[in-house]
Enzyme design. Structure first.
Site, PDB file in Angstrom:
ATOM      1  N   ASP A   1       0.934  -1.154  -0.131  1.00  0.00           N
ATOM      2  CA  ASP A   1       0.003   0.012  -0.067  1.00  0.00           C
ATOM      3  C   ASP A   1       0.937   1.334  -0.075  1.00  0.00           C
ATOM      4  O   ASP A   1       1.456   1.695   0.959  1.00  0.00           O
ATOM      5  CB  ASP A   1      -0.969   0.144   1.256  1.00  0.00           C
ATOM      6  CG  ASP A   1      -2.081   1.109   1.223  1.00  0.00           C
ATOM      7  OD1 ASP A   1      -1.947   2.036   0.478  1.00  0.00           O
ATOM      8  OD2 ASP A   1      -2.646   1.045   2.280  1.00  0.00           O
TER       9      ASP A   1
ATOM     10  N   HIS B   1      -7.024  11.392   4.688  1.00  0.00           N
ATOM     11  CA  HIS B   1      -8.693  10.877   5.297  1.00  0.00           C
ATOM     12  C   HIS B   1      -9.362  12.260   5.458  1.00  0.00           C
ATOM     13  O   HIS B   1      -9.022  13.236   6.373  1.00  0.00           O
ATOM     14  CB  HIS B   1      -8.303  10.309   6.360  1.00  0.00           C
ATOM     15  CG  HIS B   1      -8.048   8.866   6.360  1.00  0.00           C
ATOM     16  ND1 HIS B   1      -8.696   7.828   6.815  1.00  0.00           N
ATOM     17  CD2 HIS B   1      -6.919   8.296   5.727  1.00  0.00           C
ATOM     18  CE1 HIS B   1      -7.993   6.528   6.508  1.00  0.00           C
ATOM     19  NE2 HIS B   1      -7.130   6.716   5.928  1.00  0.00           N
TER      20      HIS B   1
ATOM     21  N   GLU C   1      -7.329  -1.733  -3.523  1.00  0.00           N
ATOM     22  CA  GLU C   1      -7.475  -0.392  -3.430  1.00  0.00           C
ATOM     23  C   GLU C   1      -7.165   0.419  -4.470  1.00  0.00           C
ATOM     24  O   GLU C   1      -6.347   0.240  -5.249  1.00  0.00           O
ATOM     25  CB  GLU C   1      -6.767   0.274  -2.168  1.00  0.00           C
ATOM     26  CG  GLU C   1      -7.147   1.880  -1.831  1.00  0.00           C
ATOM     27  CD  GLU C   1      -6.146   2.230  -0.743  1.00  0.00           C
ATOM     28  OE1 GLU C   1      -6.748   3.367  -0.153  1.00  0.00           O
ATOM     29  OE2 GLU C   1      -5.373   1.803  -0.490  1.00  0.00           O
TER      30      GLU C   1
END
Length: 415
Positions: free
Chosen positions: A188, A276, A396
């Site tokens: 990731d 985020h 993702e």
């Protein structure tokens, strides 16, 4: 210590590569999404990247126009409105064009991500240390993104979480962990241009017994992408993901497991320099009824597990990030003041790890880092783990909710 800026190779061979690339940059290749029902997307593939990759993406596309990701129509609205009308609306086209510079930043970062992950798949093998894997990946990323302070670079530390650890693990200095044949490793990593972040992940295995686990999570992620769209409720996306994920079973060493979505991990909206941005995309039913909106950017990610389907903090912390909303906080410790200055200059509100502080020449900073965390200026993000002995997988993509269509900007021919 000055952060190194990579500008690609400058040998005669590299110059030739760039010149040939200019001639070939208009060559395109159409790939159909693996689901087969999302339509065609066009990607301009660079035929002339060096091996290992070192030529910046901006040099491979000298006109400054970068490959468009997978463009998809939005799902039909619940009130019966035709989703396809967005792509033909002149008003929406004008709005789309007005943000072209921003979309192009995402596309440049996405092309760097695609080429780096292709490189990683080529060299990653059992017997390598996790530090070696991360450093080789990050070295290639820095070169391809043409790292330039806060204008271009790595968006967050390379996650390489193993087996029951689902997220937020990257090795600290001295970590001697070695990748094994039976490991399930989540890669990731993120790139950014002007704070426009590509958050994209995939899972690497060597033992084919995990194939069904990876298939379940990849299918769930694609389901989330397919269901995402303007005015779509986040809870509806989560319910669709869960239904697909739990339809899979995996047999490991004679025991059958239903693949469970990890219910306390989720996708999220992405803001400029903010990984985020406030909205969460659940991967189970029962989430918020908040709707996705035009112009937003989302990381659609799912995690599947053979364990309990819930994670907790475990192991040594490596990931940290400055609190995006923090105001002025008095700091008494001189070393903490110095460290905060380094963080502000080098990372801003992007996530960082201890290895990156080491790379900048910082030393004996752990007490200062703890002080910043205690004051709420910096937040720690320790590894997130399911039950020991279980296996977790992740896929993702970053999705742009453009006025005219949904663009899976990080889509590649690999996943």
């Amino acid at each position: 210590m000055k952060l190194l800026t990579f500008s690609g190779g400058d040998s005669e061979a590299d110059v030739v590569v760039v010149e040939v690339t200019k001639q070939l940059q208009n060559q395109t290749m159409e790939e159909k999404d693996e689901d087969g029902d999302e339509g065609l997307f066009t990607v301009v593939y660079s035929k002339c990247q060096s091996d290992p990759p070192s030529i910046p993406i901006c040099d491979l596309f000298p006109d400054g126009v970068f490959p468009v990701g997978q463009e998809c129509e939005y799902p039909a609205a619940q009130d019966g409105r035709n989703a396809a009308s967005r792509s033909t609306s002149e008003e929406k086209r004008v709005l789309d064009k007005a943000n072209e510079e921003m979309w192009n930043d995402f596309r440049q970062a996405a092309e760097a991500h695609r080429q780096v992950r292709q490189h990683v798949r080529g060299f990653m093998k059992p017997g390598m240390t996790m530090i070696e894997i991360c450093e080789r990946l990050e070295d290639a990323s820095r070169k391809l993104i043409k790292e330039n302070g806060l204008n271009a670079g790595l968006a967050f530390p390379t996650g390489c979480s193993l087996n029951h650890c689902a997220a937020h693990y990257t090795p600290n200095a001295g970590d001697a962990t070695v990748l094994q044949y039976d490991d399930v490793c989540k890669i990731d990593f993120g790139t950014h241009i002007n704070g426009r972040i590509i958050d994209c992940a995939f899972t690497v295995t060597f033992n084919p017994k995990y194939d069904k686990l990876l298939e379940a999570v990849r299918d769930a992620t694609n389901t989330g992408i397919r269901n995402a769209g303007i005015d779509v409720r986040l809870c509806d996306v989560g319910e669709a993901i869960q239904e697909v994920m739990e339809s899979y079973e995996v047999e490991l060493d004679g025991k059958t497991y239903q693949v469970k979505p990890i219910r306390n991990l989720n996708g999220h909206s992405i803001g400029q320099y903010r990984i985020h941005a406030g909205k969460t995309v659940p991967i189970v039913k029962g989430g918020e009824a908040t709707k996705m909106e035009e112009g937003e950017v989302y990381a659609i990610e799912t995690f599947g597990s053979t364990g309990k389907g819930v994670v907790h903090d475990d192991m040594d912390c490596s990931h940290y990030m400055k609190n995006f909303d923090i105001g002025h906080v008095p700091i008494r410790l001189p070393r903490a003041k110095h460290l905060l200055n380094v963080i502000n200059e080098r990372f801003g509100t992007l996530a960082f790890c201890r290895r990156w502080l080491d790379r900048l020449g910082e030393s004996k900073y752990l007490m200062a880092l703890k002080n910043l965390c205690d004051l709420g200026i910096v937040d720690p993000y320790p590894p997130l783990c399911d039950s020991r002995g279980s296996f977790t997988a992740q896929f993702e993509h970053t999705v742009l909710l453009r006025p005219t269509c949904k663009e899976v900007v990080s889509r590649g021919d690999d996943y």
